[in-house]
Design an enzyme around this catalytic site. Structure first.
Site, PDB file in Angstrom:
ATOM      1  N   TYR A   1     -19.299  19.657  17.670  1.00 40.30           N
ATOM      2  CA  TYR A   1     -18.806  18.390  17.105  1.00 40.30           C
ATOM      3  C   TYR A   1     -17.276  18.351  17.275  1.00 40.30           C
ATOM      4  O   TYR A   1     -16.536  18.129  16.324  1.00 40.30           O
ATOM      5  CB  TYR A   1     -19.190  18.240  15.623  1.00 40.30           C
ATOM      6  CG  TYR A   1     -20.639  18.506  15.332  1.00 40.30           C
ATOM      7  CD1 TYR A   1     -21.590  17.503  15.460  1.00 40.30           C
ATOM      8  CD2 TYR A   1     -21.066  19.771  14.917  1.00 40.30           C
ATOM      9  CE1 TYR A   1     -22.938  17.750  15.186  1.00 40.30           C
ATOM     10  CE2 TYR A   1     -22.401  20.028  14.639  1.00 40.30           C
ATOM     11  CZ  TYR A   1     -23.329  19.013  14.782  1.00 40.30           C
ATOM     12  OH  TYR A   1     -24.647  19.270  14.512  1.00 40.30           O
TER      13      TYR A   1
ATOM     14  N   CYS B   1     -16.062  17.781   5.823  1.00 41.92           N
ATOM     15  CA  CYS B   1     -15.414  16.636   5.185  1.00 41.92           C
ATOM     16  C   CYS B   1     -16.253  16.084   4.039  1.00 41.92           C
ATOM     17  O   CYS B   1     -15.877  15.091   3.420  1.00 41.92           O
ATOM     18  CB  CYS B   1     -15.107  15.535   6.202  1.00 41.92           C
ATOM     19  SG  CYS B   1     -16.551  14.897   7.065  1.00 41.92           S
TER      20      CYS B   1
ATOM     21  N   ASP C   1     -17.476  21.440  13.037  1.00 41.25           N
ATOM     22  CA  ASP C   1     -16.712  20.380  12.376  1.00 41.25           C
ATOM     23  C   ASP C   1     -17.547  19.098  12.436  1.00 41.25           C
ATOM     24  O   ASP C   1     -17.198  18.140  13.134  1.00 41.25           O
ATOM     25  CB  ASP C   1     -15.356  20.191  13.055  1.00 41.25           C
ATOM     26  CG  ASP C   1     -14.447  19.237  12.297  1.00 41.25           C
ATOM     27  OD1 ASP C   1     -14.811  18.824  11.174  1.00 41.25           O
ATOM     28  OD2 ASP C   1     -13.371  18.890  12.829  1.00 41.25           O
TER      29      ASP C   1
ATOM     30  N   GLU D   1     -19.485  17.248  22.103  1.00 33.40           N
ATOM     31  CA  GLU D   1     -19.237  16.033  21.327  1.00 33.40           C
ATOM     32  C   GLU D   1     -20.097  14.912  21.902  1.00 33.40           C
ATOM     33  O   GLU D   1     -20.195  14.751  23.116  1.00 33.40           O
ATOM     34  CB  GLU D   1     -17.755  15.653  21.396  1.00 33.40           C
ATOM     35  CG  GLU D   1     -17.395  14.275  20.876  1.00 33.40           C
ATOM     36  CD  GLU D   1     -17.780  14.066  19.415  1.00 33.40           C
ATOM     37  OE1 GLU D   1     -18.336  13.001  19.109  1.00 33.40           O
ATOM     38  OE2 GLU D   1     -17.531  14.981  18.608  1.00 33.40           O
TER      39      GLU D   1
ATOM     40  N   CYS E   1       0.837  -1.202   0.000  1.00 28.57           N
ATOM     41  CA  CYS E   1       0.000   0.000   0.000  1.00 28.57           C
ATOM     42  C   CYS E   1       0.872   1.252   0.000  1.00 28.57           C
ATOM     43  O   CYS E   1       1.832   1.356   0.774  1.00 28.57           O
ATOM     44  CB  CYS E   1      -0.907  -0.012   1.234  1.00 28.57           C
ATOM     45  SG  CYS E   1      -1.960   1.443   1.380  1.00 28.57           S
TER      46      CYS E   1
END
Length: 458
Positions: A315, A408, A381, A336, A160
């Site tokens: 978050y 993301c 986030d 969170e 990898c």
């Protein structure tokens, strides 16, 4: 077009996440895994509400920009999908896709600052979850990643390219150990077997290496000989712990019914922008440590002055952003839902001698109601699904003048920015950071400001 129909097509464009667009028989078709400029043989697997989706069966002619992939597993392994595209082309494609998604969502007038590359194009990951299995039913034991497009077959990824040499050394040592002892892997069809996963974490700055073997409780394992072998491996980094996690769940996920420390410690320590963070076996942490420094530096840059500000970090995970923002701030409050992550955040704040951070365990949607401070800055986030619409409604009730959204998944970002702009916010600048070379994923940071600061904020 009909389901299961095969066809040839020239890919006219590629949209997030790695879906080629072609027009066939007058219909627009989304072809998973295809690149702009390729001619492919594809097969329709879904037609719903007029949208046709297909998968590539064979690339008949490559794109003019394609190159030979560096990894021998490319095309078989389901990990990387863009390694056949030059890195600069990957960056350009991701930046254009994010910009397009925002434009299509009606977000305009912002300064698009392009995309920052990952500091390392290869060998950038600090965590890998390798799976035990086989390449064909009844075949030899394998350890690596799932075969592309397959649920059961596993490829031994001992070359990898997005991990460094220590990951390969750990993988091959553990695989050979169990091959010699003929220990069976856990079969997802029958739910019988022992070996499930090997999770490898390595800190980029300190070089600390933590291994976690995940098995069922269906067989007793003597791991003392494995430990002896692992401690004799010439790792470039320093092995600091070997864990054994019992997981009897039926799902193909790494989770813990019980985790035992076979030797050493159950965490590694990483350094990000001058701060130290303990990362346990199940803690969330950005998988590209050096890329994370670029991401968090962008957040600090967009935040401008932090002096005497109250900052909400929603978050917050293990509190990485909160602690990076804490120096100079009046107070940082993180929320969170994962209790273990909150415990780690508090521990890391102590480790970094930060006494102005408060971390709350719970769902942002619920816990935001408990906050009484007026935030000067809010940092979001969220997970890939984005921010819950009701959480946005509660957040804008505070009327924070400044919000930084770390995303993301750009489709979730575009959707959520529509909600913020509907409440009088504007997006003034956007920057992408490539944390995942050779994959379609990309991080995006959006700077959001309230056009006219309202009165009567909570």
């Amino acid at each position: 077009m009909k389901k299961n129909q095969t066809f040839e097509a020239l890919i006219e464009d590629t949209v997030f996440p790695n879906k080629g667009i072609a027009v066939v028989e007058g219909e627009r078709v989304w072809i998973h895994g295809a690149l702009k400029g390729q001619k492919v043989l594809a097969k329709v697997f879904k037609k719903r509400h007029g949208k046709v989706e297909a998968r590539v069966i064979e690339v008949l002619h490559p794109s003019p920009t394609e190159q030979a992939a560096q990894c021998p597993h490319f095309g078989i392994c389901g990990g990387c999908s863009l390694q056949n595209l030059p890195y600069q082309d990957q960056l350009d494609m991701k930046a254009e896709q994010v910009n397009r998604l925002l434009r299509e969502a009606g977000i305009s007038g912002y300064d698009f600052q392009g995309i920052l590359p990952s500091p390392s194009e290869f060998a950038y990951r600090n965590k890998m979850e390798f799976t035990f299995g086989d390449m064909e039913r009844g075949g030899d034991l394998t350890l690596g990643l799932h075969q592309k497009g397959r649920f059961y077959e596993v490829v031994t990824t001992d070359s990898c390219q997005i991990t460094e040499e220590d990951f390969t050394l750990a993988l091959t040592t553990v695989l050979n150990y169990f091959l010699q002892r003929q220990v069976p892997f856990f079969h997802k069809r029958t739910h019988i077997g022992v070996l499930r996963h090997l999770v490898v974490r390595k800190a980029a700055k300190t070089g600390e290496l933590l291994l976690n073997l995940v098995t069922t409780s269906q067989g007793e394992l003597d791991l003392a000989p494995l430990l002896t072998e692992l401690r004799s491996v010439p790792f470039k980094g320093r092995l600091v712990g070997l864990l054994h996690t019992i997981n009897d769940s039926l799902g193909d996920v790494v989770q813990s019914d019980e985790t035992r420390i076979i030797w050493g410690q159950d965490y590694i320590t990483e350094e990000i922008l001058g701060l130290r963070f303990r990362i346990s076996a199940f803690s969330f942490f950005q998988t590209n440590s050096l890329g994370a420094e670029r991401l968090y530096s962008t957040v600090r840059e967009f935040a401008e002055s932090r002096n005497d500000k109250v900052i909400f970090d929603l978050y917050c995970g293990t509190g990485t952003i909160a602690q990076i923002m804490a120096p100079g701030a009046k107070k940082v409050i993180g929320i969170e839902i994962v209790e273990e992550a909150v415990a780690a955040a508090r521990q890391n704040a102590d480790l970094n001698q930060l006494d102005n951070c408060e971390f709350i365990a719970g769902d942002v949607l619920q816990q935001i109601d408990t906050l009484r401070e007026q935030p000067d800055l809010v940092i979001l986030d969220p997970p890939r699904s984005g921010v819950h619409p009701k959480a946005i409604e509660k957040l804008v009730a505070f009327q924070p003048s400044h919000i930084i959204y770390v995303s993301c998944k750009p489709t979730s970002l575009a959707r959520d920015l529509q909600v913020f702009t509907a409440h009088g916010y504007t997006v003034d600048k956007v920057r992408c950071i490539d944390m995942f070379p050779h994959t379609p994923h990309v991080e995006t940071v959006a700077n959001i400001r309230l056009e006219v600061a309202g009165e009567g904020a909570r």
